[in-house]
Design a protein around this motif. Sequence first.
Motif, PDB file in Angstrom:
ATOM      1  N   THR A 160      29.525  23.922  16.980  1.00 39.75           N
ATOM      2  CA  THR A 160      28.201  23.313  17.070  1.00 39.75           C
ATOM      3  C   THR A 160      28.025  22.121  16.143  1.00 39.75           C
ATOM      4  O   THR A 160      26.990  21.447  16.185  1.00 39.75           O
ATOM      5  N   HIS A 190      22.191  24.998  20.205  1.00 39.82           N
ATOM      6  CA  HIS A 190      23.466  24.863  19.498  1.00 39.82           C
ATOM      7  C   HIS A 190      23.287  24.121  18.176  1.00 39.82           C
ATOM      8  O   HIS A 190      23.786  24.546  17.144  1.00 39.82           O
ATOM      9  N   LYS A 196      28.615  26.250  23.251  1.00 40.00           N
ATOM     10  CA  LYS A 196      29.444  25.364  22.431  1.00 40.00           C
ATOM     11  C   LYS A 196      29.826  26.120  21.163  1.00 40.00           C
ATOM     12  O   LYS A 196      28.969  26.428  20.332  1.00 40.00           O
ATOM     13  N   HIS A 210      19.388  27.368  25.487  1.00 35.69           N
ATOM     14  CA  HIS A 210      20.507  27.579  24.574  1.00 35.69           C
ATOM     15  C   HIS A 210      20.433  26.551  23.445  1.00 35.69           C
ATOM     16  O   HIS A 210      20.466  25.343  23.699  1.00 35.69           O
ATOM     17  N   ASP A 212      20.291  23.502  28.040  1.00 35.44           N
ATOM     18  CA  ASP A 212      20.514  23.372  26.598  1.00 35.44           C
ATOM     19  C   ASP A 212      19.301  22.735  25.923  1.00 35.44           C
ATOM     20  O   ASP A 212      18.643  21.855  26.501  1.00 35.44           O
ATOM     21  N   ASP A 233      19.265  20.614  23.723  1.00 37.33           N
ATOM     22  CA  ASP A 233      19.481  19.181  23.529  1.00 37.33           C
ATOM     23  C   ASP A 233      18.768  18.339  24.582  1.00 37.33           C
ATOM     24  O   ASP A 233      18.459  17.174  24.345  1.00 37.33           O
ATOM     25  N   SER A 267      22.926  25.662  31.516  1.00 36.86           N
ATOM     26  CA  SER A 267      23.099  25.789  30.070  1.00 36.86           C
ATOM     27  C   SER A 267      24.573  26.022  29.757  1.00 36.86           C
ATOM     28  O   SER A 267      25.340  26.484  30.609  1.00 36.86           O
ATOM     29  N   THR A 268      24.985  25.698  28.537  1.00 40.35           N
ATOM     30  CA  THR A 268      26.380  25.835  28.139  1.00 40.35           C
ATOM     31  C   THR A 268      26.493  26.659  26.860  1.00 40.35           C
ATOM     32  O   THR A 268      25.496  27.021  26.237  1.00 40.35           O
ATOM     33  N   GLU A 274      31.088  24.398  29.525  1.00 36.85           N
ATOM     34  CA  GLU A 274      30.690  23.067  29.059  1.00 36.85           C
ATOM     35  C   GLU A 274      31.327  21.952  29.882  1.00 36.85           C
ATOM     36  O   GLU A 274      30.677  20.953  30.217  1.00 36.85           O
ATOM     37  N   SER A 284      24.745  28.706  15.749  1.00 41.76           N
ATOM     38  CA  SER A 284      23.857  27.603  15.380  1.00 41.76           C
ATOM     39  C   SER A 284      23.141  27.870  14.066  1.00 41.76           C
ATOM     40  O   SER A 284      21.955  28.212  14.037  1.00 41.76           O
ATOM     41  N   CYS A 313      27.924  28.764  32.096  1.00 44.69           N
ATOM     42  CA  CYS A 313      27.945  28.320  30.687  1.00 44.69           C
ATOM     43  C   CYS A 313      29.175  27.484  30.336  1.00 44.69           C
ATOM     44  O   CYS A 313      29.454  27.276  29.146  1.00 44.69           O
TER      45      CYS A 313
END
Length: 454
Positions: A186, A239, A183, A237, A211, A213, A180-181, A153, A272, A151
């Motif tokens: 967010t 965020h 953050k 994940h 992620d 995203d 995945s990370t 980043e 989030s 995780c």
Amino acid sequence: MAAGLNWAALPSVLVVDILSHLSHEDRLKATSTCKRWRNYLFHPSLWKKMHFELCASTRQKTRFLVDRCGRFVREVVIKFNSHSVSDVREASRILSVLEDNKSLQCFTLLPSSCHIEWPDTQFPHIIDRFLDSIETIVRNSRKLQHISLGCVEELLEHSNVLIDLLGRRHAHTLKSLHISTVKEDTENYGLFQVDSRYFQRFMSLKHLSIDFDFLTNNLLESFIDKRKAQLEKLVIHVHGFNSEQEKVTNETWRILKNHSPKLEVTMNFIHSEEGVASMLHILQPSLPLTHFRQFFCTRINTAAINYMKTHYRESLKSVYIMDGLIDGNPNLYYSHTEEDPFVMLAWQCKKLQDLTIVGYEMTDEDVIAISRLRGRDLKSFNMPLCCIVSVDEEEQTVLVGPEYLGEDFIQKVSENMSWDWYPLEDEMLPHAVFYDDADAETAYMKILLNDQTW
């Protein structure tokens, strides 16, 4: 026996086989009997998996084992304090030794934090050293099956390079990939490019964490191929939420689920608020949601909870919600229906086994109702004592405190659950639940990293 009673004369293959059936302690005792047996202590077949938990007290032992076994061990787990300069330096040293390991199959990082801190100006490019070592490990190992970057980043800054390299070197062997990370900020984070076309190369991938995203129709469609292994575990994940991002359609989820009927999806919303607010834009009826979690998102989207009990009644197994108290008081969530959404969730979701709600107010009657509806099916049901309230219907007041709960409250819940149930005491909760300036990572990193173990 040809060797008679001379155990030192046993063929090497028998010595190694005997040692393979012993515990680590018994193996040490056995190999202390003679020089010949001691030479087999570090036979590669006896050290297939090594778990390094870095700390000052075990540093000498760790370095010895890394130097002796680091070039042939098959599975490696590195657990370290990512805020400790010495731990980070030692983790980097282990990675450098693993660069020459052609037999490495499984590689897992378990950092204490989603950020690797490095205040040492003498070696300012520690992240680059981590990345270079990881890429070299991927390049040199012959049959990599699992990789987890914990995780972090910063380690995903060159994600395209890493995924491209994995696809070119380990397309047919890689079964588990976790990129995945986490953050913490967010509202302000950079997006690294992940080209979904690289995922088309993987033929054996069964477990993936990524992620939100980067989640697109094209990425998921790369797993819809009869020639490939069926996807079994997908961890997402969340965020933030970008309305301009391509929306994964229900049709894509439907086709993927038909191709991979055993697929279980975990969705983690981390810091989030925007993501939770947009959950109805993220969820789709055909998404096989199995585990839902949200950590410190400052609100509950009750409309989304109602959506879950309607569409995921055959798949949802666990719900985990944790948030901080406000001035020592639990948060409120508002429902547009008379029934509590979590009571209805417990009633409708037949496979629900684990339910945790921390930081939000719930009445004692609703707690009892959940235990009655789900009963013996619940393996865990976690509610803090400080969040359970009693309602005086005559005076229309909410009474907060254990003294207002009925004397038989805990007994009723326990009887419904068929095991001794107790609400969580304050000392059992993470500090971040009570203090805004406490490190929230301690509340969720272990849970998130557990998703990424092999």
